[in-house]
Design an enzyme around this catalytic site. Sequence first.
Site, PDB file in Angstrom:
ATOM      1  N   TYR A  73     -46.472 -36.320 -30.220  1.00 22.90           N
ATOM      2  CA  TYR A  73     -46.982 -35.374 -29.229  1.00 22.90           C
ATOM      3  C   TYR A  73     -48.357 -35.875 -28.785  1.00 22.90           C
ATOM      4  O   TYR A  73     -49.147 -36.315 -29.607  1.00 22.90           O
ATOM      5  CB  TYR A  73     -47.093 -33.977 -29.849  1.00 22.90           C
ATOM      6  CG  TYR A  73     -45.799 -33.521 -30.498  1.00 22.90           C
ATOM      7  CD1 TYR A  73     -44.698 -33.167 -29.714  1.00 22.90           C
ATOM      8  CD2 TYR A  73     -45.661 -33.479 -31.877  1.00 22.90           C
ATOM      9  CE1 TYR A  73     -43.508 -32.770 -30.296  1.00 22.90           C
ATOM     10  CE2 TYR A  73     -44.469 -33.085 -32.472  1.00 22.90           C
ATOM     11  CZ  TYR A  73     -43.396 -32.733 -31.674  1.00 22.90           C
ATOM     12  OH  TYR A  73     -42.219 -32.347 -32.254  1.00 22.90           O
ATOM     13  N   CYS A  89     -40.586 -32.357 -54.354  1.00 20.27           N
ATOM     14  CA  CYS A  89     -39.649 -31.293 -54.031  1.00 20.27           C
ATOM     15  C   CYS A  89     -38.283 -31.930 -53.773  1.00 20.27           C
ATOM     16  O   CYS A  89     -38.195 -32.928 -53.056  1.00 20.27           O
ATOM     17  CB  CYS A  89     -40.124 -30.537 -52.790  1.00 20.27           C
ATOM     18  SG  CYS A  89     -41.889 -30.152 -52.859  1.00 20.27           S
ATOM     19  N   ASP A 254     -34.396 -30.129 -42.789  1.00 13.60           N
ATOM     20  CA  ASP A 254     -33.997 -31.363 -42.115  1.00 13.60           C
ATOM     21  C   ASP A 254     -32.863 -32.035 -42.879  1.00 13.60           C
ATOM     22  O   ASP A 254     -32.670 -31.794 -44.060  1.00 13.60           O
ATOM     23  CB  ASP A 254     -35.204 -32.304 -42.031  1.00 13.60           C
ATOM     24  CG  ASP A 254     -36.295 -31.743 -41.128  1.00 13.60           C
ATOM     25  OD1 ASP A 254     -35.955 -31.305 -40.017  1.00 13.60           O
ATOM     26  OD2 ASP A 254     -37.464 -31.716 -41.550  1.00 13.60           O
TER      27      ASP A 254
END
Length: 327
Positions: A73, A89, A254
């Site tokens: 971006y 994780c 995701d």
Amino acid sequence: MGMHKISNQQDLTAVTEKYTAKTTDYIDGLLEHPAMSRQYLPDMRELDISADENADPIGDVAHSPVKGIVHRYPDRVLLKPHHACAVYCRFCFRRDMVGRNGEVLSEDDLSKALDYIRDHKEIWEVILTGGDPFALSDRRLKHLFEALNEIEHVKMIRIHTRVPVADPKRITAELCKVINDSQKPVTISIHCNHANELAEAAQKAIKMLHQSGAVLVSQTVLLKGVNDDIDTLEKLFRELMINRVKPYYLHHPDKARGTAHFRLPLARGLEIYGQLRGRMSGICIPHYMLDIPGGFGKVTLDSAKVLIKEDHVEIIDHRGVVHIYKN
Ligand SMILES: *Cc1c(COP(=O)(O)O)cnc(C)c1O
Ligand code: SF4
């Protein structure tokens, strides 16, 4: 770190050789909760890789002009100074790039990454991520802040971290001083998925971060078997607000490799998310986000942009292009 609970399980070396496993004493003290053990203990299902899963699920590589930078971006970049985390994780979207799968960013690479930021005047915000920026030493973090402070067009520094709710004792007075000394405003986005993560030590760490002058927001990943019901999310977002952390993003998971057991259908996510509106103060409600697979960027998920079909959903991106998302 207390890995005893992990090694007592079945033989999971095939999993942990592929994806680093690590917890902290703080997390070990919370593992009796299924929502916590599911997030942190390795699982044989991580070896099952489905056809639509990918080592780079949101297409970061294509937007990486130099090592350590992702520039997708125009006004903001990710700067990944390293690939270590305080914990790993099991659902991590960057699991093929962190821990044992991470490549180290040398001093030289880091200085080239900073040159890139210096050379691109459109960069208004630098987002430190990784890995976990708070897994860096105070000294390295301080150097990084000093380098960013010297780049005039950079107006904001953001840190994405799991440390306050994964290794709260890392939030020390010295670390807070580094943040407090920053000449540019600092936003800290805390990755927190369940109210159980906000035990006393984490609440104290958050309080210290407040005193450092940072703006605190949260990101949550919507995970099957962890927080995919309305009561759990409501409790989490209320607890975050009470701790003065504004819920910012709720991410649909995701398609990282070996994480199918964490994913719920997008239509189910929309259903849960829709119920939140009716129940709680709007100030507690984050945006529900999807990073469109293939590197098309983030979209906020709301019914106006999503068409629910029999076995898939159609998502309209910010250019009006329709993408098929298979459940
Ligand atoms: C998610 C992301 C950001 C941050 O986006 P915000 O909407 O500002 O939180 C920036 N760069 C990349 C490459 C991202 O994936
Ligand atoms: S702390 Fe963040 S980057 Fe590290 S393993 Fe967890 S989700 Fe991935």
